[in-house]
Design a protein around this motif. Structure first.
Motif, PDB file in Angstrom:
ATOM      1  N   PRO A   3      57.422  55.123  32.294  1.00  0.00           N
ATOM      2  CA  PRO A   3      57.403  53.496  31.980  1.00  0.00           C
ATOM      3  C   PRO A   3      56.277  53.345  31.880  1.00  0.00           C
ATOM      4  CG  PRO A   3      57.890  54.579  34.673  1.00  0.00           C
ATOM      5  CD  PRO A   3      57.863  55.808  33.423  1.00  0.00           C
ATOM      6  N   PRO A   4      56.547  52.333  31.007  1.00  0.00           N
ATOM      7  CA  PRO A   4      54.695  51.353  30.820  1.00  0.00           C
ATOM      8  C   PRO A   4      54.133  51.189  32.037  1.00  0.00           C
ATOM      9  CG  PRO A   4      56.534  50.066  30.514  1.00  0.00           C
ATOM     10  CD  PRO A   4      57.648  51.359  31.058  1.00  0.00           C
ATOM     11  N   HIS A   5      52.969  51.228  32.238  1.00  0.00           N
ATOM     12  CA  HIS A   5      52.156  50.375  32.950  1.00  0.00           C
ATOM     13  C   HIS A   5      52.346  49.393  32.626  1.00  0.00           C
ATOM     14  CE1 HIS A   5      50.033  54.547  32.920  1.00  0.00           C
ATOM     15  NE2 HIS A   5      49.980  54.498  34.350  1.00  0.00           N
ATOM     16  N   ARG A   6      52.561  49.021  33.901  1.00  0.00           N
ATOM     17  CA  ARG A   6      52.128  47.036  34.390  1.00  0.00           C
ATOM     18  C   ARG A   6      50.581  46.638  34.713  1.00  0.00           C
ATOM     19  NH1 ARG A   6      56.400  47.235  39.605  1.00  0.00           N
ATOM     20  NH2 ARG A   6      54.811  49.232  39.586  1.00  0.00           N
ATOM     21  N   ILE A   7      50.639  45.779  33.550  1.00  0.00           N
ATOM     22  CA  ILE A   7      49.145  45.319  33.236  1.00  0.00           C
ATOM     23  C   ILE A   7      48.951  44.185  33.620  1.00  0.00           C
ATOM     24  CG2 ILE A   7      46.900  45.258  31.995  1.00  0.00           C
ATOM     25  CD1 ILE A   7      48.024  47.913  33.212  1.00  0.00           C
ATOM     26  N   ALA A   8      48.041  42.885  35.203  1.00  0.00           N
ATOM     27  CA  ALA A   8      47.961  41.342  34.412  1.00  0.00           C
ATOM     28  C   ALA A   8      46.221  41.644  34.541  1.00  0.00           C
ATOM     29  CB  ALA A   8      47.569  41.231  36.666  1.00  0.00           C
ATOM     30  N   LEU A   9      46.559  40.171  33.384  1.00  0.00           N
ATOM     31  CA  LEU A   9      45.178  39.366  32.923  1.00  0.00           C
ATOM     32  C   LEU A   9      44.847  38.261  33.258  1.00  0.00           C
ATOM     33  CD1 LEU A   9      46.046  40.511  28.591  1.00  0.00           C
ATOM     34  CD2 LEU A   9      45.235  42.345  30.435  1.00  0.00           C
ATOM     35  N   LEU A  10      43.901  38.569  33.815  1.00  0.00           N
ATOM     36  CA  LEU A  10      43.592  37.175  34.757  1.00  0.00           C
ATOM     37  C   LEU A  10      42.483  36.374  33.718  1.00  0.00           C
ATOM     38  CD1 LEU A  10      43.347  38.354  38.683  1.00  0.00           C
ATOM     39  CD2 LEU A  10      45.419  38.412  36.916  1.00  0.00           C
ATOM     40  N   PHE A  11      42.735  35.573  33.086  1.00  0.00           N
ATOM     41  CA  PHE A  11      42.382  35.026  32.270  1.00  0.00           C
ATOM     42  C   PHE A  11      42.974  33.510  31.748  1.00  0.00           C
ATOM     43  CE2 PHE A  11      41.315  38.991  31.629  1.00  0.00           C
ATOM     44  CZ  PHE A  11      39.593  39.179  31.161  1.00  0.00           C
ATOM     45  N   ASN A  12      41.893  32.947  30.896  1.00  0.00           N
ATOM     46  CA  ASN A  12      42.421  31.264  31.248  1.00  0.00           C
ATOM     47  C   ASN A  12      42.785  31.304  29.425  1.00  0.00           C
ATOM     48  OD1 ASN A  12      42.734  27.992  30.560  1.00  0.00           O
ATOM     49  ND2 ASN A  12      41.376  28.184  32.401  1.00  0.00           N
ATOM     50  N   GLY A  13      43.894  31.052  28.896  1.00  0.00           N
ATOM     51  CA  GLY A  13      44.274  31.320  27.367  1.00  0.00           C
ATOM     52  C   GLY A  13      44.168  30.160  27.205  1.00  0.00           C
ATOM     53  N   ARG A  53      49.090  40.541  47.161  1.00  0.00           N
ATOM     54  CA  ARG A  53      50.931  41.659  46.780  1.00  0.00           C
ATOM     55  C   ARG A  53      51.475  41.762  45.793  1.00  0.00           C
ATOM     56  NH1 ARG A  53      50.192  37.112  49.919  1.00  0.00           N
ATOM     57  NH2 ARG A  53      51.498  35.671  48.804  1.00  0.00           N
ATOM     58  N   TRP A  54      50.458  41.772  44.229  1.00  0.00           N
ATOM     59  CA  TRP A  54      51.288  42.262  43.236  1.00  0.00           C
ATOM     60  C   TRP A  54      51.567  43.583  43.338  1.00  0.00           C
ATOM     61  CZ3 TRP A  54      49.022  44.098  38.508  1.00  0.00           C
ATOM     62  CH2 TRP A  54      49.929  43.799  37.487  1.00  0.00           C
ATOM     63  N   GLN A  55      52.900  43.994  43.014  1.00  0.00           N
ATOM     64  CA  GLN A  55      52.991  45.775  42.556  1.00  0.00           C
ATOM     65  C   GLN A  55      52.680  46.029  41.323  1.00  0.00           C
ATOM     66  OE1 GLN A  55      53.731  47.396  45.632  1.00  0.00           O
ATOM     67  NE2 GLN A  55      52.985  45.174  46.484  1.00  0.00           N
ATOM     68  N   GLY A  56      51.811  46.481  40.752  1.00  0.00           N
ATOM     69  CA  GLY A  56      51.491  46.869  39.517  1.00  0.00           C
ATOM     70  C   GLY A  56      50.827  48.091  38.949  1.00  0.00           C
ATOM     71  N   ASP A  57      50.145  48.119  38.287  1.00  0.00           N
ATOM     72  CA  ASP A  57      49.570  49.550  37.976  1.00  0.00           C
ATOM     73  C   ASP A  57      47.321  48.894  38.181  1.00  0.00           C
ATOM     74  OD1 ASP A  57      51.152  51.039  38.258  1.00  0.00           O
ATOM     75  OD2 ASP A  57      52.140  50.312  36.869  1.00  0.00           O
ATOM     76  N   GLY A  58      47.402  47.466  37.250  1.00  0.00           N
ATOM     77  CA  GLY A  58      45.713  47.754  37.254  1.00  0.00           C
ATOM     78  C   GLY A  58      45.486  46.149  36.971  1.00  0.00           C
ATOM     79  N   ALA A  67      35.445  32.788  42.481  1.00  0.00           N
ATOM     80  CA  ALA A  67      37.104  33.368  43.111  1.00  0.00           C
ATOM     81  C   ALA A  67      37.343  34.519  42.704  1.00  0.00           C
ATOM     82  CB  ALA A  67      37.816  32.126  42.889  1.00  0.00           C
ATOM     83  N   MET A  68      37.336  35.474  41.509  1.00  0.00           N
ATOM     84  CA  MET A  68      37.751  36.382  41.500  1.00  0.00           C
ATOM     85  C   MET A  68      37.398  37.644  41.854  1.00  0.00           C
ATOM     86  SD  MET A  68      40.001  37.737  39.398  1.00  0.00           S
ATOM     87  CE  MET A  68      39.879  35.828  37.928  1.00  0.00           C
ATOM     88  N   ALA A  69      36.027  38.082  42.563  1.00  0.00           N
ATOM     89  CA  ALA A  69      35.893  38.806  42.941  1.00  0.00           C
ATOM     90  C   ALA A  69      36.166  39.405  44.155  1.00  0.00           C
ATOM     91  CB  ALA A  69      34.306  39.140  43.011  1.00  0.00           C
ATOM     92  N   PRO A  70      36.163  37.622  45.687  1.00  0.00           N
ATOM     93  CA  PRO A  70      36.337  38.384  46.009  1.00  0.00           C
ATOM     94  C   PRO A  70      38.264  38.358  46.551  1.00  0.00           C
ATOM     95  CG  PRO A  70      35.727  36.009  46.121  1.00  0.00           C
ATOM     96  CD  PRO A  70      35.535  37.320  44.995  1.00  0.00           C
ATOM     97  N   ALA A  71      39.130  37.687  45.492  1.00  0.00           N
ATOM     98  CA  ALA A  71      40.071  37.515  46.022  1.00  0.00           C
ATOM     99  C   ALA A  71      40.599  39.671  45.777  1.00  0.00           C
ATOM    100  CB  ALA A  71      40.477  36.863  44.325  1.00  0.00           C
ATOM    101  N   LEU A  72      39.825  40.398  44.628  1.00  0.00           N
ATOM    102  CA  LEU A  72      40.402  41.289  44.172  1.00  0.00           C
ATOM    103  C   LEU A  72      39.636  42.862  45.063  1.00  0.00           C
ATOM    104  CD1 LEU A  72      40.348  41.191  40.156  1.00  0.00           C
ATOM    105  CD2 LEU A  72      42.194  40.278  41.814  1.00  0.00           C
ATOM    106  N   ALA A  73      38.882  42.544  45.589  1.00  0.00           N
ATOM    107  CA  ALA A  73      38.086  43.360  46.233  1.00  0.00           C
ATOM    108  C   ALA A  73      38.781  44.263  47.037  1.00  0.00           C
ATOM    109  CB  ALA A  73      37.243  42.219  47.688  1.00  0.00           C
ATOM    110  N   ALA A  74      40.405  43.782  47.776  1.00  0.00           N
ATOM    111  CA  ALA A  74      40.839  44.769  48.478  1.00  0.00           C
ATOM    112  C   ALA A  74      41.904  45.767  47.869  1.00  0.00           C
ATOM    113  CB  ALA A  74      41.244  44.159  50.141  1.00  0.00           C
ATOM    114  N   MET A  75      41.689  45.388  46.403  1.00  0.00           N
ATOM    115  CA  MET A  75      42.361  45.513  45.409  1.00  0.00           C
ATOM    116  C   MET A  75      42.875  47.154  45.747  1.00  0.00           C
ATOM    117  SD  MET A  75      44.541  43.698  44.922  1.00  0.00           S
ATOM    118  CE  MET A  75      45.536  43.954  43.491  1.00  0.00           C
TER     119      MET A  75
END
Length: 409
Positions: A3-13, A53-58, A67-75
């Motif tokens: 199956p394809p990898h589920r990837i989140a792109l956290l950017f402001n479009g 809590r997002w169940q993705g792959d990357g 706010a980004m670094a602390p939000a993703l620190a425990a991923m």
């Protein structure tokens, strides 16, 4: 099939910088066998809470947001950071691969461009310092370092933040700062949005651009270009390259390779050279004032008599000053500007010929075609073809130079 990898792109479009990075990610995916399902919204801030809590792959994320670094620190999944470069290595997030736009190189490219235009005094229009614009502070620091290295005085103005309630006050303060500066001067704005504000202040105050103030921004934002009467020069960030490299790093991590803490610095792609930074050392105030008016209104079909009326002299007197100073007539200068605008528009490919012709002050595409034939001995497409393949930066520069050389005399 896997199956394809589920990837989140956290950017402001909604931002041109983020869209360039997203485009680069897409280019990487289309050129490889990587199979990703992308999770993307226009503004990542609306979904940052609960991202753990997002169940993705990357994840590939914009780490310029504090706010980004602390939000993703425990991923526990692979994360690749994208953002601005820092002279202090401790400013980068630990153990996270990081693809950075080279803030020093962005400013250096703009600075060298202004030097090549013949300027010897320089200023920077920055932003009020905050955690959310550390990239602007890095660009300001680079400007100070470059000017000091050449033995000059670095003039920096932060101004006010952008808000409706402060807008009038902000413009008045910008005008006061501009009027206080020695002239001529080259100004680097840390973004195109900041450059547009300053350009508007110059027009409001009657300060000639680029004869008194030569101005260049950063981002090459097409939206900003449509909102300025004088075409704005801008440094082009290497955002698509950044996106490609970020996707490549994440792809490696998804397949067991671990470039943890790796940092990649991406140089700017070049400069979209336009009228706002093409400084010409002119001595006579009539010519300077006339050029100031022509750059704003040439594409609206103005005539020589209107320019003379704006300057406050007779048509014959203004023509004489133009002939002495520039070696061409007022009409020739208006036509030169319109042709440059049309040629730059053709190089960018953003508009069909008919629409472009009308936007540049020509009655029809057929009339634009005939004027090109008369002035350059070729069609609009033939004129652009030799330089368009070199990219917008090269095309714009060559077109503007060609306009100066081949304008009617």
């Amino acid at each position: 099939m896997t199956p394809p990898h589920r990837i989140a792109l956290l950017f402001n479009g909604s931002k041109v910088y983020d869209r360039g990075i997203i485009t680069g990610i897409g280019n990487y995916l289309s050129s490889t066998r990587a199979r990703w399902d992308l999770f993307l919204e226009e503004d990542f801030l609306c979904r940052l809470r609960g991202i753990e809590r997002w169940q993705g792959d990357g994840i590939i994320a914009d780490f310029d947001d504090p706010a980004m670094a602390p939000a993703l620190a425990a991923m526990r999944m692979p994360v690749v950071a994208v953002g601005g470069s820092y002279q202090d290595a401790g400013a980068y997030p630990p153990r996270v691969p990081y693809v950075a736009t080279d803030n020093f190189a962005l400013i250096e490219l703009a600075y060298r461009h202004l030097i090549e235009a013949g300027l010897t005094r320089f200023a920077c229009f920055s932003l009020p310092p905050s955690e959310s614009n550390r990239w602007a502070q890095e660009r300001e620091a680079a400007f100070r370092q470059l000017v000091a290295g050449d033995g000059g005085k670095a003039l920096v103005y932060h101004g006010l933040g952008t808000s409706a309630s402060l807008w009038d006050s902000a413009v008045q303060r910008q005008i006061a700062w501009l009027q206080s500066l020695p002239k001529p001067i080259g100004i680097i704005a840390v973004t195109d949005a900041r450059a547009r504000q300053l350009l508007q202040a110059c027009l409001t105050a009657g300060i000639a651009v680029p004869e008194q103030v030569a101005l260049i921004g950063i981002d090459n934002d097409p939206l900003t270009r449509t909102l300025t009467r004088v075409p704005l020069s801008s440094v082009i960030q290497g955002t698509e390259r950044m996106g490609q490299l970020a996707a490549q790093l994440l792809h490696q991590m998804l397949h067991g390779k671990a470039p943890a803490g790796e940092r990649v610095l991406v140089a700017p792609a070049g400069i979209n050279v336009q009228s706002s930074s093409l400084h010409q050392p002119l001595g006579h105030p009539y010519v300077m004032r006339a050029l100031h008016y022509i750059r704003q209104y040439a594409c609206q079909g103005i005539k020589t008599a209107q320019v003379a009326q704006y300057v406050g002299v007779s048509r014959s007197s203004l023509e004489a000053h133009f002939r002495r100073q520039l070696g061409r007539s007022v009409h020739d200068e208006i036509l030169r500007f319109k042709l440059n605008a049309a040629a730059a528009g053709l190089a960018s490919g953003e508009r069909p010929l008919q629409e472009l012709a009308q936007a540049c002050g020509f009655k029809s595409a057929q009339y634009l075609y005939s004027v090109f034939r008369r002035e350059y001995g070729c069609t609009p497409r033939e004129f652009v073809a030799p330089v368009a393949g070199q990219g917008l930066q090269a095309a714009a520069g060559v077109l503007l130079q060609s306009g100066a050389q081949h304008g009617a005399t």
